[in-house]
Scaffold this active site. Structure first.
Site, short mmCIF file in Angstrom:
data_model
loop_
_atom_site.label_atom_id
_atom_site.label_comp_id
_atom_site.label_asym_id
_atom_site.label_seq_id
_atom_site.Cartn_x
_atom_site.Cartn_y
_atom_site.Cartn_z
N SER A 126 -4.65 -4.55 2.28
CA SER A 126 -3.79 -4.06 3.38
C SER A 126 -4.54 -4.83 4.67
CB SER A 126 -3.92 -2.51 3.84
OG SER A 126 -3.28 -1.77 2.62
N ASP A 164 0.87 -1.25 0.01
CA ASP A 164 0.07 0.09 -0.02
C ASP A 164 1.04 1.17 -0.10
OD1 ASP A 164 -2.01 1.92 0.23
OD2 ASP A 164 -3.17 0.57 1.79
N HIS A 194 -0.59 4.50 0.20
CA HIS A 194 -0.99 5.55 0.59
C HIS A 194 -0.73 6.42 2.11
CE1 HIS A 194 -3.60 3.60 -2.24
NE2 HIS A 194 -4.04 4.57 -2.50
#
Ligand code: THG
Length: 921
Positions: free
Chosen positions: A816, A763, A765
């Site tokens: 995630s 991930d 972000h």
């Protein structure tokens, strides 16, 4: 054998279901994915489903067989991620060609086997082409919105490689799917065309979009109508929707496609909405019930399944489609379609399209200065202001001898893409350098306008440019220039335009609506008699073009007309109003203008109007002199009024009304919601006077603003690029407060505790994590931020070495969730006792309770948003409070576990699911 193109007229075709869901049922291990062959490849290969085409071909063929046995007419190759850029994540990018080639062979064999059994039901293989793991239209770096992790050219090359292999392998169609960024999709379409040319194999091109919010926009912010405009240039067989939501929630968006798109329609939804654990639990019968509506209402031609579906779902479809009349595609639009994030349809009844002229380094001294000084924020404000003033398209021109026009065009267009209020409208790429235009086309997901092409350098060059414009999917301004030069009389204008039209329509197969003629607006009243008839010639040429060159539109640079009256804006604007009044009557339907213009034809006093019309319509030989006289008189009067102070005061800018009579909290909230950074310094300075500590401003009004954004987003009232912009504003606000916070902290310098933060592996972000980091730092915690894509081992190692007091894990995407469980298991294995904080979209208290807390004995706490972190952390640092917290948690978690026991967690409501999925903070 009958082709897909033939059968699609006769019946609804069944596409297979998800590959991933099926693969999961085989419980494959790392060694299955890796095989002997990839034993030396570093990192984990488990999860690289496409690699199974080489290492477990038996599994992939088994899945294909199941789908065909369930009645699928079309199966997809297992190649969703088989591009160089995606495979590089697993260090197997060198095998891309081989994977694609093998994938087709596996599917082909089984499909042909079934066809030979039932030749009246031939089976087809569609080459699956995914969106890749990167986006061309958005920046992954919050601090640098002009940055791109991947360029159009790199992506197009990767797609070419994949699609050539798919075509050579023998697919019956190419399916570009899960489109979330139209610029990625345009690169794929371009590559598909190139690959078909290179291999000599032409197959139907299928497109499938995924929508990311309840308003039905793509992740990169486009509406579905805008998307259709963007891909209109391609030879498309079908468009449709996949993934996103379950069939019910997808239906309104599918309807939009079905009523507008001149192609066959496909749909392959998920098996309902994901529950809090990221799983899909709609039954095949439930899903079939919803799909039946699509079929009954004539919305579809091709139907299948995405995430969560298996052969059991697809098996339901045969009965549903039996004997049903398939959808009949809409007719092709008979108007010019343009798009930014939204569609702009240039219809005859819309009268006239304003193209904003001010983002032009040659046409605005201010814009030139801002670009020269790299003050891009202010330069963007010029674009924003034009859109607010009513520009429906913005012209952008970076041609200046001292600028690197190509680089500036790219930077500015990338920046525009991250400003949703500007990116809403289509762009007109204005340059006399071809390379600048091409660079611009590679930045824009919408359908833009190239300004311009012409016969100036001969036919061959003209045709080549026109073909390029077509390939990239843009409309074009065609200037009335040829080898002899600029067409300045009526006869020359129509001669050149007619010749260009025939070449474009007959030789390049250009859509006539995509031709926008510019028969040259030249300055009048210059003092040279041969210029006097310029406006008349233009206006007459407009009438001729509209009558004789069907479909074509007419535009022009209106401000050119009044160059002789520089310095007298009133006369200039009034002259433009008069000119447009006559030109629009003849059919001019677009113009490059200053959108802030306020002079209306009907408001011009009769005496001035007469003189203006004398000039514009060339009604008397002394027209220019008489207008100059009037202009001088007006100027003198205006100067006198100014000197005596009776002149008009500048009207208050209505855009700033939000700043009047409002509290500083309201202003900060407004600025955050709208993503306006211009007044942050001022407002934060005032807030600092009112709040005892700088950190209180973050936790108070700024957090309130962010939560408001979260609510609006959850309700479908904001879309992703807008949200990203607000996050950027939040960062900026925090950066402004940071020095004050630092100085406040020095006074009380003991550390409140040590916190390790990481976005988990897989991930990228980090907006939410970064905000948590700031909020915690503000509260006196020492932050060890490991960044994004952090593997479990690294987290464990640093937790031990740095002796942290707690660990915060962040993640935005569904995978995630599993990775967080993995991290918790590793922490437990390492014998650690450090509390774990869980946050980010897709995470939920339920998942935390059921899946994470159950594998790690230390406290595991789910945090809804960044504002909660400091309070929870404080409780964890205080032994007595910690005990209470642990007790509260264990009761709550026990209840949750009991309530949800063995059975699957029920599907959450749409609102909840979207909020979870898209809560960025
Ligand atoms: N046809 C096409 N494209 C064009 C033109 C055209 N692009 C450029 C130009 N002509 C249209 N754009 C402008 C922009 C600004 C002005 C004129 C045309 C203008 N600017 C003020 C001036 O020069 O006096 C500048 C004032 C300032 O510095 O702010 O008039 O014809 N296809």
């Amino acid at each position: 054998m009958a082709s897909i193109e033939k059968i699609v007229h006769e019946r609804i075709l069944i596409l297979d279901g998800a590959m991933g869901t099926m693969i999961q049922q085989y419980n494959l291990e790392e060694k299955d994915f890796r095989g002997e062959r990839f034993s030396d490849i570093q990192g984990q290969l488990k999860g690289n489903n496409d690699l199974l085409c080489l290492t477990r071909p038996d599994v992939i063929q088994d899945i294909h067989r199941k789908y065909l046995a369930a009645g699928a007419d079309i199966i997809e190759t297992n190649t969703f991620n088989s591009t160089r850029v995606s495979m590089a994540d697993y260090h197997v990018q060198e095998y891309v060609r081989e994977i694609n080639f093998a994938a087709v062979r596996l599917a082909r064999e089984i499909a042909d086997e079934f066809t030979s059994l039932t030749p009246d039901k031939p089976r087809f293989v569609a080459g699956s082409v995914g969106p890749t793991n990167k986006t061309c239209s958005m920046s992954p770096d919050v601090n640098n919105p002009a940055f791109r992790a991947l360029t159009y050219d790199e992506l197009a090359a990767d797609y070419c490689e994949q699609m050539e292999a798919l075509l050579q392998g023998g697919v019956d169609a190419l399916l570009i799917e899960t489109i979330f960024d139209t610029l990625n999709a345009k690169a794929a379409i371009w590559a598909a065309e190139q690959a078909m040319k290179a291999t000599g194999k032409h197959v139907p091109l299928m497109l499938s979009v995924t929508v990311s919010d309840t308003a039905g926009r793509t992740l990169s912010g486009q509406t579905l109508e805008a998307f259709l405009a963007s891909v209109q240039h391609a030879d498309i067989f079908s468009v449709g929707l996949n993934c996103s939501f379950g069939a019910r929630q997808l239906k309104p968006f599918l309807e939009q496609f079905a009523c507008r798109a001149p192609y066959y329609i496909s749909a392959y939804p998920n098996a309902g909405l994901p529950n809090s654990l990221g799983k899909y639990d709609q039954t095949p019968a439930d899903m079939a019930h919803e799909i039946r509506e699509y079929i009954r209402e004539g919305l579809v031609n091709i139907i299948g399944g995405c995430c969560g579906t298996t052969d059991a779902y697809i098996a339901e479809y045969s009965a549903l489609v039996a004997g049903v009349v398939p959808h009949v595609p809409a007719s092709a639009p008979d108007n010019l379609w343009l798009s930014g994030l939204e569609l702009l349809e240039v219809k005859p009844e819309n009268n006239f399209v304003n193209v904003g002229e001010r983002c032009n380094v040659a046409g605005s001294r201010k814009f030139l200065r801002l670009i020269n000084e790299k003050k891009y924020d202010e330069a963007l404000s010029i674009a924003r202001q034009q859109v607010e003033d009513g520009a429906q398209v913005i012209d952008i021109n970076m041609d200046d001898g001292l600028l690197d026009a190509r680089a500036e065009m790219t930077t500015f267009l990338n920046l525009v893409a991250s400003e949703p209020e500007i990116a809403r409208v289509p762009v007109m790429i204005d340059s006399s350098k071809w390379e600048v235009i091409v660079a611009g086309l590679k930045c824009l997901q919408g359908k833009s306008i190239v300004n311009s092409i012409s016969l100036k350098e001969g036919e061959e060059n003209f045709l080549e440019h026109a073909r390029t414009v077509r390939e990239y999917g843009a409309a074009a301004v065609v200037m009335a220039f040829d080898e002899k030069g600029q067409a300045d009389t009526y006869e020359r204008k129509i001669e050149v335009c007619e010749r260009a039209y025939r070449l474009l329509v007959d030789k390049v197969k250009f859509n006539p609506h995509d031709i926008i003629f510019d028969p040259n607006i030249l300055a009048v009243a210059t003092g040279m008699d041969e210029h006097n008839n310029y406006a008349v010639d233009f206006i007459n040429a407009v009438g001729w073009i509209r009558k004789n060159l069907p479909g074509a539109h007419v535009s022009g640079g209106v401000s050119n007309l009044s160059f002789s009256f520089r310095g007298n804006n009133y006369i200039r604007e009034a002259m433009h109003a008069v000119f447009l009044y006559y030109a629009i009557r003849e059919g001019m339907d677009m113009g490059i203008v200053n959108p802030a213009t306020s002079v209306l034809y009907t408001d011009i006093p009769a005496d001035i109007l007469e003189r203006l019309e004398d000039v514009v319509l060339n009604r008397r030989p002394d027209a220019a002199e008489r207008l100059i006289e009037t202009a001088e008189r007006l100027k003198a009067e205006a100067d006198a009024a100014k000197a005596s102070g009776t002149g008009n005061v500048q009207p208050v800018n209505s855009q700033l009304s939000w700043r009047e009579n409002s509290t500083v909290e309201d202003r900060l909230k407004y600025a955050l919601t709208k993503g306006i950074i211009d007044y942050l310094d001022e407002d934060l300075a005032q807030a600092l006077e009112q709040y005892p500590k700088a950190v209180d401003i973050i936790e108070g009004p700024l957090m309130a603003g962010m939560n408001h954004v979260g609510d609006l987003f959850g309700a479908g009232k904001m879309f992703l690029p807008q949200v990203v912009k607000t996050a950027r504003t939040m960062k900026k606000a925090v950066a402004i407060l940071q020095p004050v916070i630092e100085s406040e902290r020095k006074e009380d310098s003991t550390s409140a505790g040590r916190v390790l933060l990481a976005t988990v592996k897989g991930d990228v972000h980090d907006i939410g994590k970064n905000i948590v980091s700031v909020v915690m730092a503000c509260n006196g915690y020492e932050i060890i931020d490991l960044g994004v894509m952090v593997p479990a081992e690294t987290i464990v190692q640093h937790a031990i070495e740095e002796k942290v007091d707690m660990i915060g894990l962040s993640g935005l995407i569904t995978p995630s969730l599993d990775e967080m469980v993995h991290v918790a298991i590793e922490l437990e294995k390492a014998g650690l006792d450090i509390p774990l904080l869980i946050g980010g979209a897709t995470t939920s208290q339920l998942h935390t309770a059921l899946k994470i807390a159950s594998v790690y004995h230390a406290p595991v706490i789910h945090l809804k948003d960044a504002s909660q972190n400091a309070t929870v952390a404080a409780r964890l640092m205080n032994p007595k409070q910690k005990e209470e917290l642990v007790e509260d948690l264990s009761t709550k978690y026990r209840q949750l576990r009991e309530k949800n026991g063995e059975r699957q967690v029920s599907t959450v409501s749409l609102e909840e699911a979207k909020k979870n999925k898209l809560n960025l903070f």
